[in-house]
Design a protein around this motif. Structure first.
Motif, PDB file in Angstrom:
ATOM      1  N   GLY A  63       0.814  -1.196   0.000  1.00 40.44           N
ATOM      2  CA  GLY A  63       0.000   0.000   0.000  1.00 40.44           C
ATOM      3  C   GLY A  63       0.851   1.252   0.000  1.00 40.44           C
ATOM      4  O   GLY A  63       2.087   1.203  -0.015  1.00 40.44           O
ATOM      5  N   SER A  64       0.204   2.398   0.005  1.00 47.25           N
ATOM      6  CA  SER A  64       0.923   3.677   0.014  1.00 47.25           C
ATOM      7  C   SER A  64       1.741   3.862   1.278  1.00 47.25           C
ATOM      8  O   SER A  64       2.690   4.643   1.310  1.00 47.25           O
ATOM      9  N   ASP A  65       1.393   3.112   2.360  1.00 52.11           N
ATOM     10  CA  ASP A  65       2.152   3.184   3.613  1.00 52.11           C
ATOM     11  C   ASP A  65       3.287   2.171   3.658  1.00 52.11           C
ATOM     12  O   ASP A  65       3.993   2.045   4.673  1.00 52.11           O
ATOM     13  N   GLY A  66       3.463   1.408   2.555  1.00 54.08           N
ATOM     14  CA  GLY A  66       4.543   0.436   2.486  1.00 54.08           C
ATOM     15  C   GLY A  66       4.199  -0.919   3.065  1.00 54.08           C
ATOM     16  O   GLY A  66       4.992  -1.862   2.949  1.00 54.08           O
ATOM     17  N   LEU A  67       3.067  -1.051   3.692  1.00 57.80           N
ATOM     18  CA  LEU A  67       2.659  -2.319   4.288  1.00 57.80           C
ATOM     19  C   LEU A  67       2.038  -3.223   3.228  1.00 57.80           C
ATOM     20  O   LEU A  67       1.363  -2.759   2.308  1.00 57.80           O
ATOM     21  N   GLU A  68       2.261  -4.532   3.392  1.00 61.97           N
ATOM     22  CA  GLU A  68       1.764  -5.497   2.415  1.00 61.97           C
ATOM     23  C   GLU A  68       0.401  -6.050   2.822  1.00 61.97           C
ATOM     24  O   GLU A  68       0.135  -6.248   4.013  1.00 61.97           O
ATOM     25  N   MET A  69      -0.426  -6.303   1.807  1.00 59.91           N
ATOM     26  CA  MET A  69      -1.716  -6.947   2.012  1.00 59.91           C
ATOM     27  C   MET A  69      -1.903  -8.014   0.932  1.00 59.91           C
ATOM     28  O   MET A  69      -1.576  -7.782  -0.228  1.00 59.91           O
ATOM     29  N   SER A  70      -2.409  -9.162   1.335  1.00 55.39           N
ATOM     30  CA  SER A  70      -2.702 -10.233   0.381  1.00 55.39           C
ATOM     31  C   SER A  70      -4.201 -10.259   0.094  1.00 55.39           C
ATOM     32  O   SER A  70      -5.021 -10.080   1.007  1.00 55.39           O
ATOM     33  N   PHE A  71      -4.534 -10.491  -1.168  1.00 61.27           N
ATOM     34  CA  PHE A  71      -5.926 -10.491  -1.607  1.00 61.27           C
ATOM     35  C   PHE A  71      -6.218 -11.731  -2.427  1.00 61.27           C
ATOM     36  O   PHE A  71      -5.353 -12.228  -3.163  1.00 61.27           O
ATOM     37  N   PHE A  72      -7.448 -12.216  -2.307  1.00 57.15           N
ATOM     38  CA  PHE A  72      -7.934 -13.229  -3.235  1.00 57.15           C
ATOM     39  C   PHE A  72      -8.894 -12.537  -4.183  1.00 57.15           C
ATOM     40  O   PHE A  72      -9.883 -11.919  -3.753  1.00 57.15           O
ATOM     41  N   ILE A  73      -8.582 -12.610  -5.468  1.00 55.49           N
ATOM     42  CA  ILE A  73      -9.424 -11.986  -6.487  1.00 55.49           C
ATOM     43  C   ILE A  73     -10.220 -13.083  -7.173  1.00 55.49           C
ATOM     44  O   ILE A  73      -9.674 -13.913  -7.912  1.00 55.49           O
ATOM     45  N   ASP A  74     -11.502 -13.099  -6.886  1.00 58.20           N
ATOM     46  CA  ASP A  74     -12.419 -14.119  -7.381  1.00 58.20           C
ATOM     47  C   ASP A  74     -13.147 -13.582  -8.609  1.00 58.20           C
ATOM     48  O   ASP A  74     -13.674 -12.462  -8.583  1.00 58.20           O
ATOM     49  N   VAL A  75     -13.165 -14.372  -9.676  1.00 58.19           N
ATOM     50  CA  VAL A  75     -13.779 -13.947 -10.930  1.00 58.19           C
ATOM     51  C   VAL A  75     -14.959 -14.849 -11.250  1.00 58.19           C
ATOM     52  O   VAL A  75     -14.840 -16.075 -11.202  1.00 58.19           O
ATOM     53  N   TYR A  76     -16.086 -14.220 -11.574  1.00 56.07           N
ATOM     54  CA  TYR A  76     -17.236 -15.006 -12.042  1.00 56.07           C
ATOM     55  C   TYR A  76     -17.553 -14.606 -13.475  1.00 56.07           C
ATOM     56  O   TYR A  76     -17.790 -13.425 -13.778  1.00 56.07           O
ATOM     57  N   ILE A  77     -17.523 -15.578 -14.348  1.00 57.78           N
ATOM     58  CA  ILE A  77     -17.889 -15.363 -15.739  1.00 57.78           C
ATOM     59  C   ILE A  77     -19.043 -16.306 -16.058  1.00 57.78           C
ATOM     60  O   ILE A  77     -18.902 -17.527 -15.915  1.00 57.78           O
ATOM     61  N   PRO A  78     -20.185 -15.787 -16.473  1.00 60.49           N
ATOM     62  CA  PRO A  78     -21.333 -16.657 -16.757  1.00 60.49           C
ATOM     63  C   PRO A  78     -21.087 -17.524 -17.981  1.00 60.49           C
ATOM     64  O   PRO A  78     -20.174 -17.264 -18.771  1.00 60.49           O
ATOM     65  N   PRO A  79     -21.884 -18.567 -18.142  1.00 61.92           N
ATOM     66  CA  PRO A  79     -21.732 -19.440 -19.315  1.00 61.92           C
ATOM     67  C   PRO A  79     -21.943 -18.676 -20.617  1.00 61.92           C
ATOM     68  O   PRO A  79     -22.567 -17.611 -20.647  1.00 61.92           O
ATOM     69  N   ILE A  80     -21.407 -19.240 -21.686  1.00 60.00           N
ATOM     70  CA  ILE A  80     -21.605 -18.688 -23.020  1.00 60.00           C
ATOM     71  C   ILE A  80     -23.052 -18.908 -23.455  1.00 60.00           C
ATOM     72  O   ILE A  80     -23.632 -19.970 -23.234  1.00 60.00           O
ATOM     73  N   ASP A  81     -23.631 -17.888 -24.063  1.00 59.93           N
ATOM     74  CA  ASP A  81     -24.974 -18.003 -24.648  1.00 59.93           C
ATOM     75  C   ASP A  81     -24.853 -18.223 -26.148  1.00 59.93           C
ATOM     76  O   ASP A  81     -23.990 -17.632 -26.809  1.00 59.93           O
ATOM     77  N   LEU A  82     -25.730 -19.054 -26.683  1.00 66.70           N
ATOM     78  CA  LEU A  82     -25.844 -19.209 -28.130  1.00 66.70           C
ATOM     79  C   LEU A  82     -27.297 -18.986 -28.511  1.00 66.70           C
ATOM     80  O   LEU A  82     -28.188 -19.652 -27.978  1.00 66.70           O
ATOM     81  N   ILE A  83     -27.526 -18.059 -29.418  1.00 66.26           N
ATOM     82  CA  ILE A  83     -28.878 -17.803 -29.921  1.00 66.26           C
ATOM     83  C   ILE A  83     -28.932 -18.208 -31.388  1.00 66.26           C
ATOM     84  O   ILE A  83     -28.134 -17.739 -32.204  1.00 66.26           O
ATOM     85  N   ILE A  84     -29.870 -19.088 -31.691  1.00 70.03           N
ATOM     86  CA  ILE A  84     -30.075 -19.558 -33.059  1.00 70.03           C
ATOM     87  C   ILE A  84     -31.334 -18.906 -33.590  1.00 70.03           C
ATOM     88  O   ILE A  84     -32.428 -19.124 -33.064  1.00 70.03           O
ATOM     89  N   PHE A  85     -31.198 -18.091 -34.623  1.00 69.25           N
ATOM     90  CA  PHE A  85     -32.365 -17.481 -35.273  1.00 69.25           C
ATOM     91  C   PHE A  85     -32.793 -18.387 -36.416  1.00 69.25           C
ATOM     92  O   PHE A  85     -32.108 -18.501 -37.427  1.00 69.25           O
ATOM     93  N   GLY A  86     -33.931 -19.044 -36.221  1.00 67.33           N
ATOM     94  CA  GLY A  86     -34.430 -19.990 -37.209  1.00 67.33           C
ATOM     95  C   GLY A  86     -34.589 -21.366 -36.598  1.00 67.33           C
ATOM     96  O   GLY A  86     -33.678 -21.876 -35.944  1.00 67.33           O
ATOM     97  N   ALA A  87     -35.763 -21.964 -36.780  1.00 66.09           N
ATOM     98  CA  ALA A  87     -36.070 -23.272 -36.176  1.00 66.09           C
ATOM     99  C   ALA A  87     -36.311 -24.330 -37.240  1.00 66.09           C
ATOM    100  O   ALA A  87     -37.112 -25.235 -37.054  1.00 66.09           O
ATOM    101  N   GLY A  88     -35.593 -24.207 -38.355  1.00 70.48           N
ATOM    102  CA  GLY A  88     -35.713 -25.218 -39.402  1.00 70.48           C
ATOM    103  C   GLY A  88     -35.112 -26.543 -38.981  1.00 70.48           C
ATOM    104  O   GLY A  88     -34.534 -26.669 -37.893  1.00 70.48           O
ATOM    105  N   HIS A  89     -35.204 -27.543 -39.857  1.00 74.23           N
ATOM    106  CA  HIS A  89     -34.734 -28.885 -39.497  1.00 74.23           C
ATOM    107  C   HIS A  89     -33.240 -28.902 -39.203  1.00 74.23           C
ATOM    108  O   HIS A  89     -32.763 -29.670 -38.363  1.00 74.23           O
ATOM    109  N   ASP A  90     -32.468 -28.026 -39.894  1.00 74.42           N
ATOM    110  CA  ASP A  90     -31.021 -28.021 -39.680  1.00 74.42           C
ATOM    111  C   ASP A  90     -30.617 -27.315 -38.397  1.00 74.42           C
ATOM    112  O   ASP A  90     -29.453 -27.397 -37.977  1.00 74.42           O
ATOM    113  N   ALA A  91     -31.561 -26.624 -37.755  1.00 74.43           N
ATOM    114  CA  ALA A  91     -31.265 -25.986 -36.468  1.00 74.43           C
ATOM    115  C   ALA A  91     -31.302 -27.006 -35.333  1.00 74.43           C
ATOM    116  O   ALA A  91     -30.708 -26.774 -34.271  1.00 74.43           O
ATOM    117  N   ILE A  92     -31.969 -28.129 -35.537  1.00 78.55           N
ATOM    118  CA  ILE A  92     -32.119 -29.131 -34.467  1.00 78.55           C
ATOM    119  C   ILE A  92     -30.774 -29.706 -34.028  1.00 78.55           C
ATOM    120  O   ILE A  92     -30.458 -29.683 -32.833  1.00 78.55           O
TER     121      ILE A  92
END
Length: 266
Positions: free
Chosen positions: A83-112
């Motif tokens: 820190g600015s005072d020279g003292l050390e601090m340890s941190f755990f940085i936790d990351v949350y990333i949501p799942p990937i989304d896939l949007i298909i426009f069209g419900a034809g037979h090949d979309a299945i």
């Protein structure tokens, strides 16, 4: 902001399936005078909630958080700062990333097969088509479906920077309207089914209507769609398309592994 508010924001972020980062003090050379200053949350928009009692450390945490939110595969890690005072601090940085989304426009037979394979890959899959007979639970069991036409896109469909798009309506005007909508989104990948000449024709028609896209928008448009694996059946084409999406998501070009110096590297 208090520790409780930062942690509540973190829980709300996970519940809403939005990306976010939570930094928590693990160890410090001095006891915290205010226990509520042990956490800071940073939203996907880069907005911090909380204060880690040191402006220098706050800035370093923000820099790391924003970098991680833009990485393809960010990892939760432990960091130690002075820190600015020279003292050390340890941190755990936790990351949350949501799942990937896939949007298909069209419900034809090949979309299945596209939808089925997408779900098996762990992608949150949505099929959009106004024809309820085609866009049905019988054809797409267990898959989220939105029954709407182009007029309902803005109201019913949300596209973020982790939403991948496939346009396969098999209808020229529908595809044009869909392209107009999705190219103005944050989607990193927009795949358009059909030959190159069809894509050019649609973009020229939109331009005649005064709708012009920037180079950065068009760079996210993949057409013809999919990797070149000689696909012919609907199932093979689905694999070709999803292989391309996996390659783009992971920052790879999708070539052969034979002769490659590294295999499946991050």
């Amino acid at each position: 902001m208090s520790k409780q508010l930062a942690f509540e924001a973190w829980l709300a972020c996970i519940e809403a399936e939005q990306a976010g980062v939570l930094a928590t003090i693990l160890q410090t050379e001095l006891p915290l005078t205010n226990p509520e200053s042990s956490r800071m949350f940073i939203s996907n928009e880069g907005i911090p909630i909380g204060d880690l009692r040191d402006a220098s450390i706050n800035a370093q945490i923000m820099e790391i958080a924003i970098r991680k939110l833009h990485e393809k595969k960010p990892k939760s890690e432990t960091y130690t700062f002075s820190g600015s005072d020279g003292l050390e601090m340890s941190f755990f940085i936790d990351v949350y990333i949501p799942p990937i989304d896939l949007i298909i426009f069209g419900a034809g037979h090949d979309a299945i097969p596209v939808a089925n394979y997408s779900v098996s890959l762990g992608l949150r899959t949505t099929v959009v088509d106004s024809r309820s007979f085609y866009n049905s639970d019988e054809r797409f069991p267990g898959i989220r479906r939105i029954v709407t036409n182009e007029d309902g896109y803005q109201e019913n469909i949300k596209i973020g920077n982790r939403t991948y798009i496939i346009v396969m309506n098999h209808h020229l005007e529908k595809d044009q309207k869909t392209l107009e909508f999705v190219l103005n989104s944050q989607s990193p990948y927009i795949g358009l089914l059909g030959p190159r000449s069809r894509r050019i024709r649609m973009l020229e028609t939109l331009e005649e209507e005064g709708i012009v896209f920037s180079d950065s928008q068009l760079q996210r448009l993949y057409s013809p769609i999919g990797l070149d694996i000689g696909a012919s059946s609907s199932e093979e084409i689905a694999i070709s398309i999803l292989a391309e999406i996996i390659a783009i998501k992971n920052g790879h070009r999708g070539g052969f592994l034979q002769g490659a110096e590294f295999i499946h590297n991050n």
